[in-house]
Design an enzyme around this catalytic site. Sequence first.
Site, short mmCIF file in Angstrom:
data_model
loop_
_atom_site.label_atom_id
_atom_site.label_comp_id
_atom_site.label_asym_id
_atom_site.label_seq_id
_atom_site.Cartn_x
_atom_site.Cartn_y
_atom_site.Cartn_z
N GLU A 44 1.34 37.86 -63.16
CA GLU A 44 2.75 37.86 -62.77
C GLU A 44 3.61 37.22 -63.86
OE1 GLU A 44 5.14 36.17 -58.80
OE2 GLU A 44 3.07 35.59 -59.21
N LYS A 129 8.76 42.77 -56.66
CA LYS A 129 8.06 42.01 -55.64
C LYS A 129 8.87 41.98 -54.34
CE LYS A 129 6.03 37.31 -55.30
NZ LYS A 129 5.86 36.05 -56.08
N CYS A 165 1.44 39.01 -56.10
CA CYS A 165 1.16 37.70 -55.51
C CYS A 165 1.49 37.57 -54.02
CB CYS A 165 1.86 36.61 -56.33
SG CYS A 165 1.10 34.97 -56.11
#
Length: 562
Positions: A44, A129, A165
Amino acid sequence: MPHPRIALAQIDTRVGDVDANAAAVLEWARTAALAGADLLVFPEMTLTGYPIEDLALRASFRRGAEAALQRTAKALADEGLGDLAVLVGTVGEKLVAPVHEPGAPEGPRRPTNQAVLLQHGQVQTRYDKHHLPNYGVFDEYRIFASGDDVCVIDVQGRRVGVVICEDIWQDGGPVSQMDENEVSLLVVLNASPYEEGKGYQRVELAARRAHEVEAPVAYVNLVGAQDDLVFDGGSFVIATDGTVLTRAPQFVEHLLVWDLLDDDDAPARGPVAAPLAPDEEVYRALVTGLHGYVTKNGFHSVVLGMSGGIDSALTAAIAADALGGENVVGVSMPSIYSSDHSRDDAQDLAKRIGADYRVQPIKAMVDAFEAEIPLEGVAAENLQARVRGVILMAISNREGHLVIAPGNKTELAVGYTTIYDAGSIGGFAPLKDVDKSRVWALARWRNNAAIDGVFGPDELPPIPESSITKPPSAELRPGQVDQDSLPPYDLLDEVLDAYVEHAEGRAELLARGFDPAVVDKVLALVDRAEWKRRQYPPGTKVTALAFGRDRRLPITTRWREP
Protein backbone atom coordinates in the site's frame (compact mmCIF):
# COMPACT_ATOMS: atom_id res chain seq x y z
CA MET A 1 -0.20 -22.52 -21.26
CA PRO A 2 2.21 -21.72 -18.40
CA HIS A 3 0.73 -20.84 -15.05
CA PRO A 4 0.85 -17.18 -13.95
CA ARG A 5 3.67 -16.46 -11.52
CA ILE A 6 2.85 -13.97 -8.77
CA ALA A 7 5.58 -11.99 -6.98
CA LEU A 8 4.95 -10.12 -3.72
CA ALA A 9 7.55 -7.44 -2.99
CA GLN A 10 7.58 -6.47 0.69
CA ILE A 11 9.82 -3.41 0.63
CA ASP A 12 10.83 -0.52 2.86
CA THR A 13 9.69 2.91 1.64
CA ARG A 14 10.23 6.46 2.88
CA VAL A 15 7.35 8.89 3.33
CA GLY A 16 7.52 11.72 0.81
CA ASP A 17 10.54 10.45 -1.14
CA VAL A 18 8.69 9.53 -4.31
CA ASP A 19 11.85 9.40 -6.45
CA ALA A 20 13.62 6.91 -4.17
CA ASN A 21 10.46 4.85 -3.84
CA ALA A 22 9.99 4.81 -7.63
CA ALA A 23 13.61 3.69 -8.04
CA ALA A 24 12.90 0.83 -5.62
CA VAL A 25 9.91 -0.23 -7.75
CA LEU A 26 12.19 -0.48 -10.79
CA GLU A 27 14.85 -2.38 -8.88
CA TRP A 28 12.41 -4.96 -7.54
CA ALA A 29 10.70 -5.23 -10.94
CA ARG A 30 14.02 -6.27 -12.45
CA THR A 31 14.41 -8.94 -9.77
CA ALA A 32 10.84 -10.16 -10.26
CA ALA A 33 11.29 -10.37 -14.02
CA LEU A 34 14.39 -12.49 -13.57
CA ALA A 35 12.30 -14.77 -11.35
CA GLY A 36 9.77 -15.18 -14.18
CA ALA A 37 6.97 -13.18 -12.59
CA ASP A 38 3.88 -12.19 -14.57
CA LEU A 39 2.36 -10.03 -11.80
CA LEU A 40 4.39 -8.05 -9.26
CA VAL A 41 2.47 -6.65 -6.28
CA PHE A 42 3.86 -3.93 -4.01
CA PRO A 43 2.50 -2.76 -0.64
CA GLU A 44 0.00 0.00 0.00
CA MET A 45 1.13 3.57 -0.85
CA THR A 46 4.44 2.34 -2.28
CA LEU A 47 5.37 5.45 -4.22
CA THR A 48 4.49 7.90 -1.46
CA GLY A 49 5.43 5.92 1.64
CA TYR A 50 2.99 5.30 4.46
CA PRO A 51 1.44 6.94 6.40
CA ILE A 52 1.61 10.18 4.44
CA GLU A 53 -1.02 11.85 6.65
CA ASP A 54 -1.62 15.49 5.64
CA LEU A 55 0.91 15.38 2.80
CA ALA A 56 -1.96 13.81 0.84
CA LEU A 57 -3.92 17.06 1.17
CA ARG A 58 -1.25 19.00 -0.75
CA ALA A 59 -2.13 19.15 -4.44
CA SER A 60 1.55 19.74 -5.26
CA PHE A 61 2.48 16.48 -3.55
CA ARG A 62 -0.22 14.59 -5.41
CA ARG A 63 1.05 16.03 -8.70
CA GLY A 64 4.58 14.93 -7.84
CA ALA A 65 3.42 11.42 -7.02
CA GLU A 66 1.47 11.17 -10.26
CA ALA A 67 4.47 12.36 -12.28
CA ALA A 68 6.63 9.71 -10.59
CA LEU A 69 3.98 7.10 -11.39
CA GLN A 70 3.99 8.01 -15.09
CA ARG A 71 7.80 8.03 -15.21
CA THR A 72 7.85 4.59 -13.58
CA ALA A 73 5.43 3.16 -16.14
CA LYS A 74 7.60 4.48 -18.98
CA ALA A 75 10.86 3.35 -17.34
CA LEU A 76 9.51 -0.20 -16.97
CA ALA A 77 8.78 -0.34 -20.69
CA ASP A 78 12.10 1.28 -21.61
CA GLU A 79 13.93 -1.44 -19.68
CA GLY A 80 12.05 -4.20 -21.49
CA LEU A 81 9.76 -4.89 -18.54
CA GLY A 82 6.58 -3.64 -20.18
CA ASP A 83 4.94 -7.07 -20.24
CA LEU A 84 5.28 -7.41 -16.46
CA ALA A 85 2.06 -6.36 -14.72
CA VAL A 86 3.01 -4.18 -11.75
CA LEU A 87 0.53 -3.26 -9.02
CA VAL A 88 1.80 -0.31 -7.01
CA GLY A 89 0.23 1.81 -4.29
CA THR A 90 0.16 5.60 -4.48
CA VAL A 91 -2.00 8.63 -3.75
CA GLY A 92 -4.73 9.34 -6.27
CA GLU A 93 -7.41 12.00 -6.72
CA LYS A 94 -11.18 11.92 -6.90
CA LEU A 95 -13.67 14.54 -7.96
CA VAL A 96 -16.06 14.76 -5.03
CA ALA A 97 -18.55 17.36 -6.37
CA PRO A 98 -20.19 16.87 -9.78
CA VAL A 99 -20.14 19.52 -12.47
CA HIS A 100 -23.79 20.48 -13.05
CA GLU A 101 -23.51 22.70 -16.12
CA PRO A 102 -21.27 22.69 -19.18
CA GLY A 103 -18.41 25.10 -18.69
CA ALA A 104 -18.94 25.31 -14.93
CA PRO A 105 -15.79 25.16 -12.77
CA GLU A 106 -14.76 21.66 -11.80
CA GLY A 107 -15.54 20.73 -8.22
CA PRO A 108 -12.95 20.06 -5.53
CA ARG A 109 -10.73 17.00 -5.67
CA ARG A 110 -9.81 14.88 -2.67
CA PRO A 111 -6.94 12.43 -2.33
CA THR A 112 -7.51 8.69 -2.49
CA ASN A 113 -5.51 5.70 -1.31
CA GLN A 114 -4.95 4.05 -4.66
CA ALA A 115 -3.64 0.88 -6.27
CA VAL A 116 -2.48 1.28 -9.87
CA LEU A 117 -1.72 -1.35 -12.49
CA LEU A 118 1.25 -0.44 -14.69
CA GLN A 119 1.88 -2.40 -17.90
CA HIS A 120 3.10 -1.74 -21.44
CA GLY A 121 4.41 1.67 -20.42
CA GLN A 122 1.05 2.99 -19.25
CA VAL A 123 -1.38 3.15 -16.38
CA GLN A 124 -3.90 0.41 -17.15
CA THR A 125 -6.20 0.41 -14.13
CA ARG A 126 -6.78 2.41 -10.94
CA TYR A 127 -8.53 1.26 -7.81
CA ASP A 128 -9.39 3.47 -4.82
CA LYS A 129 -9.53 1.95 -1.34
CA HIS A 130 -13.11 1.63 -0.07
CA HIS A 131 -12.83 1.23 3.70
CA LEU A 132 -10.84 4.02 5.36
CA PRO A 133 -9.80 3.20 8.95
CA ASN A 134 -10.30 5.85 11.58
CA TYR A 135 -9.13 4.15 14.79
CA GLY A 136 -5.87 3.52 16.63
CA VAL A 137 -2.98 4.85 14.56
CA PHE A 138 -5.15 5.48 11.49
CA ASP A 139 -6.65 8.77 10.38
CA GLU A 140 -7.59 7.89 6.79
CA TYR A 141 -11.28 8.79 6.90
CA ARG A 142 -10.39 12.43 7.49
CA ILE A 143 -7.76 12.51 4.75
CA PHE A 144 -8.95 10.35 1.87
CA ALA A 145 -12.10 9.97 -0.20
CA SER A 146 -13.30 6.39 -0.49
CA GLY A 147 -13.65 4.43 -3.69
CA ASP A 148 -16.72 2.56 -4.92
CA ASP A 149 -15.54 0.43 -7.85
CA VAL A 150 -14.55 -3.23 -7.91
CA CYS A 151 -11.17 -4.01 -9.45
CA VAL A 152 -10.50 -7.27 -11.31
CA ILE A 153 -7.47 -7.52 -13.60
CA ASP A 154 -6.38 -10.10 -16.16
CA VAL A 155 -3.09 -11.92 -15.61
CA GLN A 156 -2.23 -14.44 -18.29
CA GLY A 157 -5.92 -15.14 -18.84
CA ARG A 158 -6.74 -15.47 -15.11
CA ARG A 159 -9.00 -13.09 -13.19
CA VAL A 160 -7.31 -11.50 -10.18
CA GLY A 161 -9.20 -9.31 -7.72
CA VAL A 162 -7.47 -6.31 -6.12
CA VAL A 163 -8.23 -4.65 -2.76
CA ILE A 164 -6.28 -2.54 -0.25
CA CYS A 165 -5.65 -3.39 3.42
CA GLU A 166 -8.76 -2.32 5.40
CA ASP A 167 -10.98 -3.55 2.55
CA ILE A 168 -10.53 -7.11 3.90
CA TRP A 169 -10.90 -6.13 7.57
CA GLN A 170 -14.46 -4.89 7.07
CA ASP A 171 -17.34 -7.12 6.02
CA GLY A 172 -19.04 -6.23 2.77
CA GLY A 173 -17.57 -3.83 0.24
CA PRO A 174 -15.41 -4.97 -2.67
CA VAL A 175 -14.49 -8.36 -1.20
CA SER A 176 -18.14 -9.42 -0.99
CA GLN A 177 -18.44 -8.78 -4.73
CA MET A 178 -15.44 -10.85 -5.74
CA ASP A 179 -17.31 -14.15 -5.74
CA GLU A 180 -19.68 -12.66 -8.32
CA ASN A 181 -16.67 -11.98 -10.53
CA GLU A 182 -15.31 -15.54 -10.15
CA VAL A 183 -11.73 -14.55 -9.39
CA SER A 184 -8.90 -17.09 -9.27
CA LEU A 185 -6.89 -15.00 -6.79
CA LEU A 186 -7.43 -12.03 -4.48
CA VAL A 187 -4.39 -9.79 -3.92
CA VAL A 188 -4.26 -7.36 -1.02
CA LEU A 189 -1.87 -4.39 -0.83
CA ASN A 190 -1.10 -3.59 2.83
CA ALA A 191 0.73 -1.20 5.10
CA SER A 192 -0.31 -2.96 8.29
CA PRO A 193 1.61 -1.65 11.32
CA TYR A 194 3.16 -4.16 13.67
CA GLU A 195 1.91 -4.92 17.13
CA GLU A 196 2.54 -8.08 19.08
CA GLY A 197 0.19 -10.90 18.03
CA LYS A 198 -1.17 -9.12 14.97
CA GLY A 199 0.38 -11.58 12.52
CA TYR A 200 -2.00 -14.30 13.64
CA GLN A 201 -4.95 -11.94 13.22
CA ARG A 202 -3.95 -11.20 9.63
CA VAL A 203 -3.68 -14.88 8.75
CA GLU A 204 -7.04 -15.74 10.33
CA LEU A 205 -8.72 -12.84 8.55
CA ALA A 206 -7.17 -13.68 5.17
CA ALA A 207 -8.31 -17.31 5.60
CA ARG A 208 -11.89 -16.13 6.09
CA ARG A 209 -11.72 -13.97 2.98
CA ALA A 210 -10.17 -16.78 0.93
CA HIS A 211 -13.07 -19.03 1.94
CA GLU A 212 -15.53 -16.23 1.14
CA VAL A 213 -14.24 -15.58 -2.41
CA GLU A 214 -13.39 -19.26 -3.02
CA ALA A 215 -9.88 -18.35 -4.13
CA PRO A 216 -6.44 -17.99 -2.54
CA VAL A 217 -5.50 -14.65 -1.02
CA ALA A 218 -2.07 -13.12 -1.64
CA TYR A 219 -1.26 -10.63 1.14
CA VAL A 220 1.73 -8.32 0.65
CA ASN A 221 2.76 -6.08 3.55
CA LEU A 222 5.11 -3.15 3.97
CA VAL A 223 8.33 -3.61 5.92
CA GLY A 224 10.54 -1.12 7.76
CA ALA A 225 9.69 1.79 10.04
CA GLN A 226 8.26 5.27 9.79
CA ASP A 227 8.30 7.51 12.87
CA ASP A 228 6.91 5.38 15.73
CA LEU A 229 5.33 2.75 13.49
CA VAL A 230 7.01 -0.50 12.44
CA PHE A 231 5.90 -2.65 9.52
CA ASP A 232 6.93 -6.27 9.80
CA GLY A 233 6.32 -7.65 6.32
CA GLY A 234 5.46 -11.32 6.78
CA SER A 235 3.70 -11.41 3.39
CA PHE A 236 1.93 -14.67 2.59
CA VAL A 237 -0.41 -16.60 0.31
CA ILE A 238 -3.23 -18.55 1.93
CA ALA A 239 -5.53 -21.23 0.52
CA THR A 240 -9.30 -21.42 0.81
CA ASP A 241 -8.98 -23.99 3.60
CA GLY A 242 -6.75 -21.70 5.67
CA THR A 243 -3.44 -23.38 4.77
CA VAL A 244 -0.52 -20.96 4.51
CA LEU A 245 0.96 -21.86 1.13
CA THR A 246 4.03 -19.64 1.34
CA ARG A 247 5.21 -16.90 3.69
CA ALA A 248 8.02 -14.32 3.72
CA PRO A 249 10.18 -13.65 6.78
CA GLN A 250 9.44 -10.71 9.05
CA PHE A 251 11.34 -7.39 9.30
CA VAL A 252 13.38 -7.82 6.09
CA GLU A 253 12.79 -6.84 2.48
CA HIS A 254 11.88 -9.92 0.47
CA LEU A 255 10.43 -11.07 -2.85
CA LEU A 256 7.95 -13.91 -2.37
CA VAL A 257 7.24 -15.85 -5.59
CA TRP A 258 4.29 -18.21 -6.02
CA ASP A 259 2.60 -19.91 -8.99
CA LEU A 260 -1.15 -19.64 -9.52
CA LEU A 261 -2.17 -23.09 -10.72
CA ASP A 262 -5.46 -24.00 -12.36
CA ASP A 263 -8.56 -23.56 -10.24
CA ASP A 264 -9.18 -27.30 -10.11
CA ASP A 265 -5.60 -28.14 -9.11
CA ALA A 266 -4.26 -28.35 -5.58
CA PRO A 267 -2.61 -24.97 -4.93
CA ALA A 268 1.14 -24.63 -5.27
CA ARG A 269 3.27 -24.43 -2.14
CA GLY A 270 6.44 -22.51 -1.49
CA PRO A 271 8.82 -21.70 1.36
CA VAL A 272 7.07 -20.90 4.63
CA ALA A 273 9.11 -18.74 7.00
CA ALA A 274 8.57 -19.85 10.58
CA PRO A 275 6.90 -17.26 12.82
CA LEU A 276 9.20 -15.63 15.33
CA ALA A 277 8.94 -16.38 19.04
CA PRO A 278 7.30 -13.49 20.95
CA ASP A 279 10.49 -12.04 22.50
CA GLU A 280 12.45 -12.26 19.26
CA GLU A 281 9.58 -10.66 17.34
CA VAL A 282 9.42 -7.69 19.72
CA TYR A 283 13.20 -7.34 19.82
CA ARG A 284 13.47 -7.28 16.02
CA ALA A 285 10.62 -4.76 15.87
CA LEU A 286 12.59 -2.49 18.21
CA VAL A 287 15.74 -2.84 16.10
CA THR A 288 13.79 -2.10 12.93
CA GLY A 289 12.08 0.89 14.54
CA LEU A 290 15.30 2.49 15.73
CA HIS A 291 17.13 1.88 12.46
CA GLY A 292 14.30 3.41 10.45
CA TYR A 293 13.94 6.47 12.65
CA VAL A 294 17.67 7.22 12.77
CA THR A 295 18.41 6.72 9.07
CA LYS A 296 15.23 8.30 7.70
CA ASN A 297 15.97 11.42 9.73
CA GLY A 298 19.43 11.69 8.22
CA PHE A 299 21.50 10.47 11.17
CA HIS A 300 24.13 7.76 11.14
CA SER A 301 24.89 7.33 14.84
CA VAL A 302 23.37 7.67 18.30
CA VAL A 303 24.52 8.73 21.74
CA LEU A 304 23.06 7.66 25.09
CA GLY A 305 23.91 7.60 28.74
CA MET A 306 25.33 4.25 29.85
CA SER A 307 24.56 3.87 33.54
CA GLY A 308 25.23 0.16 33.89
CA GLY A 309 21.51 -0.44 34.46
CA ILE A 310 19.23 -2.75 32.52
CA ASP A 311 17.36 -0.10 30.51
CA SER A 312 20.44 1.62 29.08
CA ALA A 313 22.08 -1.76 28.51
CA LEU A 314 19.18 -3.12 26.46
CA THR A 315 18.83 0.18 24.58
CA ALA A 316 22.53 0.12 23.70
CA ALA A 317 22.30 -3.49 22.50
CA ILE A 318 19.33 -2.59 20.28
CA ALA A 319 21.25 0.40 18.91
CA ALA A 320 24.28 -1.75 18.12
CA ASP A 321 22.12 -4.28 16.28
CA ALA A 322 20.32 -1.50 14.40
CA LEU A 323 23.30 0.65 13.42
CA GLY A 324 26.48 -1.24 14.26
CA GLY A 325 28.34 -0.89 17.54
CA GLU A 326 30.82 1.53 16.01
CA ASN A 327 27.93 3.98 15.51
CA VAL A 328 26.90 3.95 19.18
CA VAL A 329 28.40 6.45 21.62
CA GLY A 330 27.93 5.50 25.25
CA VAL A 331 28.65 8.08 27.94
CA SER A 332 29.12 7.17 31.58
CA MET A 333 28.36 10.21 33.75
CA PRO A 334 29.18 9.20 37.33
CA SER A 335 28.19 11.28 40.33
CA ILE A 336 29.38 10.94 43.92
CA TYR A 337 26.59 8.34 44.39
CA SER A 338 27.46 6.18 41.39
CA SER A 339 28.60 2.72 42.41
CA ASP A 340 31.77 1.10 41.13
CA HIS A 341 29.82 -1.86 39.77
CA SER A 342 27.61 0.46 37.68
CA ARG A 343 30.64 2.07 36.06
CA ASP A 344 32.24 -1.34 35.50
CA ASP A 345 29.04 -2.72 33.94
CA ALA A 346 28.76 0.26 31.59
CA GLN A 347 32.35 -0.15 30.44
CA ASP A 348 31.88 -3.90 30.01
CA LEU A 349 28.72 -3.35 27.94
CA ALA A 350 30.46 -0.86 25.65
CA LYS A 351 33.34 -3.27 25.06
CA ARG A 352 30.97 -6.14 24.25
CA ILE A 353 29.04 -4.20 21.61
CA GLY A 354 32.03 -2.28 20.24
CA ALA A 355 30.71 1.16 21.21
CA ASP A 356 32.63 4.40 21.56
CA TYR A 357 32.76 4.63 25.36
CA ARG A 358 33.42 7.85 27.25
CA VAL A 359 33.44 8.92 30.88
CA GLN A 360 32.30 12.40 31.89
CA PRO A 361 32.01 12.96 35.67
CA ILE A 362 29.28 15.41 36.66
CA LYS A 363 30.37 16.48 40.19
CA ALA A 364 32.10 19.71 39.13
CA MET A 365 29.11 20.75 37.01
CA VAL A 366 26.64 20.00 39.79
CA ASP A 367 28.78 21.87 42.31
CA ALA A 368 29.00 24.91 40.03
CA PHE A 369 25.23 24.99 39.62
CA GLU A 370 24.55 24.57 43.36
CA ALA A 371 27.04 27.35 44.14
CA GLU A 372 24.62 29.68 42.36
CA ILE A 373 21.30 28.03 43.35
CA PRO A 374 21.51 25.83 46.47
CA LEU A 375 19.21 22.81 46.19
CA GLU A 376 18.12 20.02 48.51
CA GLY A 377 16.16 16.78 48.39
CA VAL A 378 14.44 15.84 45.13
CA ALA A 379 15.51 19.10 43.48
CA ALA A 380 19.17 18.23 44.10
CA GLU A 381 18.64 14.67 42.86
CA ASN A 382 16.96 15.89 39.68
CA LEU A 383 19.74 18.38 39.05
CA GLN A 384 22.19 15.50 38.73
CA ALA A 385 19.91 13.78 36.24
CA ARG A 386 19.39 16.93 34.18
CA VAL A 387 23.09 17.73 34.02
CA ARG A 388 23.49 14.35 32.34
CA GLY A 389 20.86 15.33 29.80
CA VAL A 390 22.71 18.55 29.04
CA ILE A 391 25.96 16.62 28.51
CA LEU A 392 24.32 14.26 26.01
CA MET A 393 22.75 17.13 24.07
CA ALA A 394 26.08 18.96 24.00
CA ILE A 395 27.82 15.91 22.51
CA SER A 396 24.96 15.53 20.03
CA ASN A 397 25.29 19.16 18.91
CA ARG A 398 29.06 18.93 18.66
CA GLU A 399 29.29 15.60 16.82
CA GLY A 400 25.95 15.05 15.09
CA HIS A 401 24.68 11.96 16.92
CA LEU A 402 20.99 11.49 17.67
CA VAL A 403 20.35 11.27 21.41
CA ILE A 404 18.22 8.26 22.35
CA ALA A 405 16.37 7.87 25.64
CA PRO A 406 16.42 4.51 27.48
CA GLY A 407 13.24 4.97 29.52
CA ASN A 408 10.63 2.18 29.49
CA LYS A 409 6.82 2.09 29.44
CA THR A 410 6.46 1.32 33.15
CA GLU A 411 8.51 4.36 34.18
CA LEU A 412 6.66 6.50 31.67
CA ALA A 413 3.31 5.28 32.96
CA VAL A 414 3.95 6.26 36.58
CA GLY A 415 6.11 9.31 35.90
CA TYR A 416 9.19 7.65 37.41
CA THR A 417 11.55 9.66 35.27
CA THR A 418 13.11 13.08 35.58
CA ILE A 419 11.93 15.20 32.71
CA TYR A 420 14.80 16.56 30.57
CA ASP A 421 17.28 14.08 32.06
CA ALA A 422 19.40 11.43 30.33
CA GLY A 423 16.54 8.95 30.56
CA SER A 424 13.96 11.10 28.81
CA ILE A 425 15.82 13.60 26.63
CA GLY A 426 16.57 13.13 22.97
CA GLY A 427 14.99 12.28 19.64
CA PHE A 428 13.79 8.70 20.09
CA ALA A 429 12.99 6.25 22.88
CA PRO A 430 13.31 2.61 21.71
CA LEU A 431 11.77 1.14 24.89
CA LYS A 432 8.90 3.61 25.20
CA ASP A 433 6.28 0.89 24.61
CA VAL A 434 8.09 -1.91 26.52
CA ASP A 435 7.26 -2.46 30.18
CA LYS A 436 9.98 -3.14 32.75
CA SER A 437 9.24 -6.85 33.08
CA ARG A 438 9.58 -7.23 29.31
CA VAL A 439 12.87 -5.30 29.38
CA TRP A 440 14.38 -8.06 31.50
CA ALA A 441 12.88 -10.75 29.26
CA LEU A 442 14.27 -9.12 26.11
CA ALA A 443 17.72 -8.75 27.67
CA ARG A 444 17.69 -12.45 28.52
CA TRP A 445 16.56 -13.32 25.00
CA ARG A 446 19.27 -11.20 23.39
CA ASN A 447 22.01 -12.78 25.48
CA ASN A 448 20.72 -16.27 24.74
CA ALA A 449 20.53 -15.40 21.03
CA ALA A 450 24.24 -14.58 21.15
CA ILE A 451 24.99 -17.94 22.76
CA ASP A 452 22.88 -19.68 20.09
CA GLY A 453 24.66 -17.84 17.26
CA VAL A 454 21.52 -16.08 16.03
CA PHE A 455 23.44 -12.86 15.28
CA GLY A 456 26.63 -14.55 14.14
CA PRO A 457 29.24 -17.00 15.39
CA ASP A 458 31.38 -16.41 18.47
CA GLU A 459 29.41 -13.37 19.65
CA LEU A 460 29.60 -12.52 23.32
CA PRO A 461 26.27 -11.92 25.10
CA PRO A 462 26.08 -8.13 24.82
CA ILE A 463 24.51 -7.37 28.21
CA PRO A 464 26.52 -7.96 31.40
CA GLU A 465 24.78 -10.43 33.69
CA SER A 466 25.00 -8.07 36.65
CA SER A 467 23.05 -5.41 34.71
CA ILE A 468 20.20 -7.91 34.51
CA THR A 469 20.30 -9.23 38.07
CA LYS A 470 21.04 -6.18 40.24
CA PRO A 471 18.17 -4.13 41.75
CA PRO A 472 17.28 -1.15 39.51
CA SER A 473 18.37 2.22 40.88
CA ALA A 474 18.65 5.80 39.66
CA GLU A 475 21.63 6.23 42.05
CA LEU A 476 20.76 9.81 42.92
CA ARG A 477 21.19 9.33 46.66
CA PRO A 478 22.94 6.77 48.89
CA GLY A 479 21.44 3.27 48.77
CA GLN A 480 18.56 4.27 46.50
CA VAL A 481 16.60 1.54 44.65
CA ASP A 482 13.43 1.85 42.57
CA GLN A 483 11.37 -0.24 44.98
CA ASP A 484 11.82 2.44 47.68
CA SER A 485 8.91 4.30 46.09
CA LEU A 486 7.28 1.83 43.70
CA PRO A 487 5.57 -1.56 44.10
CA PRO A 488 7.61 -4.55 42.87
CA TYR A 489 7.85 -4.38 39.08
CA ASP A 490 6.04 -7.67 38.45
CA LEU A 491 3.05 -6.44 40.47
CA LEU A 492 3.27 -2.91 39.08
CA ASP A 493 3.29 -4.14 35.49
CA GLU A 494 0.32 -6.41 36.14
CA VAL A 495 -1.74 -3.49 37.46
CA LEU A 496 -0.59 -1.22 34.64
CA ASP A 497 -1.43 -3.83 32.01
CA ALA A 498 -4.97 -4.06 33.35
CA TYR A 499 -5.40 -0.29 33.68
CA VAL A 500 -3.61 0.91 30.56
CA GLU A 501 -3.85 -1.94 28.04
CA HIS A 502 -7.26 -3.31 29.02
CA ALA A 503 -8.91 -0.09 30.28
CA GLU A 504 -10.00 -1.61 33.59
CA GLY A 505 -11.03 0.92 36.23
CA ARG A 506 -10.56 0.89 39.99
CA ALA A 507 -13.62 -1.27 40.62
CA GLU A 508 -12.44 -3.97 38.22
CA LEU A 509 -8.93 -3.95 39.67
CA LEU A 510 -10.22 -4.34 43.22
CA ALA A 511 -12.55 -7.14 42.09
CA ARG A 512 -9.49 -8.97 40.75
CA GLY A 513 -7.98 -8.92 44.22
CA PHE A 514 -5.37 -6.19 43.97
CA ASP A 515 -4.51 -4.36 47.19
CA PRO A 516 -6.55 -1.11 47.34
CA ALA A 517 -3.48 0.85 48.49
CA VAL A 518 -1.48 -0.38 45.48
CA VAL A 519 -4.33 0.32 43.08
CA ASP A 520 -4.90 3.84 44.37
CA LYS A 521 -1.20 4.66 44.28
CA VAL A 522 -0.66 3.32 40.76
CA LEU A 523 -3.74 5.00 39.28
CA ALA A 524 -2.84 8.31 40.88
CA LEU A 525 0.72 8.11 39.54
CA VAL A 526 -0.49 7.31 36.01
CA ASP A 527 -3.07 10.08 35.96
CA ARG A 528 -0.67 12.71 37.29
CA ALA A 529 2.14 11.89 34.87
CA GLU A 530 0.32 12.75 31.65
CA TRP A 531 2.07 16.11 31.35
CA LYS A 532 5.43 14.31 31.35
CA ARG A 533 4.34 11.72 28.81
CA ARG A 534 3.29 14.39 26.33
CA GLN A 535 6.85 15.74 26.30
CA TYR A 536 8.53 12.35 25.90
CA PRO A 537 10.29 11.46 22.63
CA PRO A 538 8.52 9.16 20.17
CA GLY A 539 9.31 5.47 20.39
CA THR A 540 8.55 2.25 18.57
CA LYS A 541 4.96 1.03 19.03
CA VAL A 542 4.84 -2.71 19.76
CA THR A 543 1.63 -3.08 21.81
CA ALA A 544 -2.02 -2.45 21.04
CA LEU A 545 -2.03 0.66 23.26
CA ALA A 546 1.05 2.85 23.17
CA PHE A 547 1.40 6.10 25.08
CA GLY A 548 1.19 9.11 22.79
CA ARG A 549 -0.38 7.25 19.87
CA ASP A 550 -3.28 5.40 21.42
CA ARG A 551 -3.81 6.43 25.05
CA ARG A 552 -3.97 9.93 26.45
CA LEU A 553 -5.48 11.24 29.64
CA PRO A 554 -6.77 14.80 29.89
CA ILE A 555 -4.34 17.16 31.60
CA THR A 556 -6.55 18.12 34.55
CA THR A 557 -6.56 17.73 38.31
CA ARG A 558 -10.31 17.14 38.43
CA TRP A 559 -10.66 13.83 36.65
CA ARG A 560 -9.82 10.63 38.50
CA GLU A 561 -10.48 7.03 37.52
CA PRO A 562 -13.61 5.96 39.47
